[in-house]
Motif scaffolding. Structure first.
Motif, PDB file in Angstrom:
ATOM      1  N   GLU A 198       0.825  -1.206   0.000  1.00  0.00           N
ATOM      2  CA  GLU A 198       0.000   0.000   0.000  1.00  0.00           C
ATOM      3  C   GLU A 198       0.862   1.260   0.000  1.00  0.00           C
ATOM      4  O   GLU A 198       0.608   2.205  -0.757  1.00  0.00           O
ATOM      5  CB  GLU A 198      -0.917  -0.002   1.226  1.00  0.00           C
ATOM      6  CG  GLU A 198      -1.829   1.196   1.317  1.00  0.00           C
ATOM      7  CD  GLU A 198      -2.662   1.191   2.579  1.00  0.00           C
ATOM      8  OE1 GLU A 198      -2.937   2.294   3.085  1.00  0.00           O
ATOM      9  OE2 GLU A 198      -3.032   0.105   3.058  1.00  0.00           O
ATOM     10  N   MET A 199       1.907   1.274   0.830  1.00  0.00           N
ATOM     11  CA  MET A 199       2.804   2.435   0.876  1.00  0.00           C
ATOM     12  C   MET A 199       3.548   2.614  -0.445  1.00  0.00           C
ATOM     13  O   MET A 199       3.765   3.742  -0.891  1.00  0.00           O
ATOM     14  CB  MET A 199       3.775   2.308   2.044  1.00  0.00           C
ATOM     15  CG  MET A 199       3.100   2.473   3.385  1.00  0.00           C
ATOM     16  SD  MET A 199       4.224   2.499   4.805  1.00  0.00           S
ATOM     17  CE  MET A 199       4.776   0.803   4.852  1.00  0.00           C
ATOM     18  N   GLU A 200       3.928   1.520  -1.086  1.00  0.00           N
ATOM     19  CA  GLU A 200       4.609   1.601  -2.381  1.00  0.00           C
ATOM     20  C   GLU A 200       3.693   2.198  -3.439  1.00  0.00           C
ATOM     21  O   GLU A 200       4.122   3.019  -4.257  1.00  0.00           O
ATOM     22  CB  GLU A 200       5.108   0.216  -2.815  1.00  0.00           C
ATOM     23  CG  GLU A 200       5.798   0.209  -4.157  1.00  0.00           C
ATOM     24  CD  GLU A 200       7.068   1.048  -4.233  1.00  0.00           C
ATOM     25  OE1 GLU A 200       7.429   1.466  -5.360  1.00  0.00           O
ATOM     26  OE2 GLU A 200       7.710   1.300  -3.196  1.00  0.00           O
ATOM     27  N   GLU A 201       2.416   1.804  -3.429  1.00  0.00           N
ATOM     28  CA  GLU A 201       1.457   2.348  -4.390  1.00  0.00           C
ATOM     29  C   GLU A 201       1.280   3.851  -4.194  1.00  0.00           C
ATOM     30  O   GLU A 201       1.262   4.611  -5.170  1.00  0.00           O
ATOM     31  CB  GLU A 201       0.128   1.618  -4.268  1.00  0.00           C
ATOM     32  CG  GLU A 201       0.197   0.183  -4.768  1.00  0.00           C
ATOM     33  CD  GLU A 201      -1.018  -0.644  -4.427  1.00  0.00           C
ATOM     34  OE1 GLU A 201      -2.002  -0.098  -3.872  1.00  0.00           O
ATOM     35  OE2 GLU A 201      -0.998  -1.861  -4.722  1.00  0.00           O
ATOM     36  N   VAL A 202       1.168   4.295  -2.952  1.00  0.00           N
ATOM     37  CA  VAL A 202       1.046   5.730  -2.661  1.00  0.00           C
ATOM     38  C   VAL A 202       2.319   6.452  -3.089  1.00  0.00           C
ATOM     39  O   VAL A 202       2.260   7.530  -3.699  1.00  0.00           O
ATOM     40  CB  VAL A 202       0.753   5.963  -1.161  1.00  0.00           C
ATOM     41  CG1 VAL A 202       0.849   7.438  -0.802  1.00  0.00           C
ATOM     42  CG2 VAL A 202      -0.611   5.408  -0.789  1.00  0.00           C
TER      43      VAL A 202
END
Length: 66
Positions: free
Chosen positions: A36-40
């Motif tokens: 999720e953090m990588e996508e953001v």
């Protein structure tokens, strides 16, 4: 017990969602939160590249991140 934790497993709580996960190395985040953090991060990176004069407030508002 062998090594770290039960049978050599190092189980920790994710720093973001607090779920238990098998910790290996690096920051203490579960795989779901890392993804999720990588996508953001990718959204923010794209915005910054397309809008080079943006300040942190503009990036935060446009990408809906804190």
């Amino acid at each position: 017990m062998i090594g770290n934790g039960v049978y050599g497993m190092n189980v920790r709580n994710c720093r973001k969602c607090r779920r238990l996960f098998n910790y290996v190395t690096g920051p203490a985040y579960c795989n779901a939160c890392k993804q999720e953090m990588e996508e953001v991060f990718q959204v923010v990176k794209k915005y910054v590249r397309e809008n080079p004069g943006s300040d942190i407030r503009m990036v935060s508002e446009a990408c809906e991140v804190d």
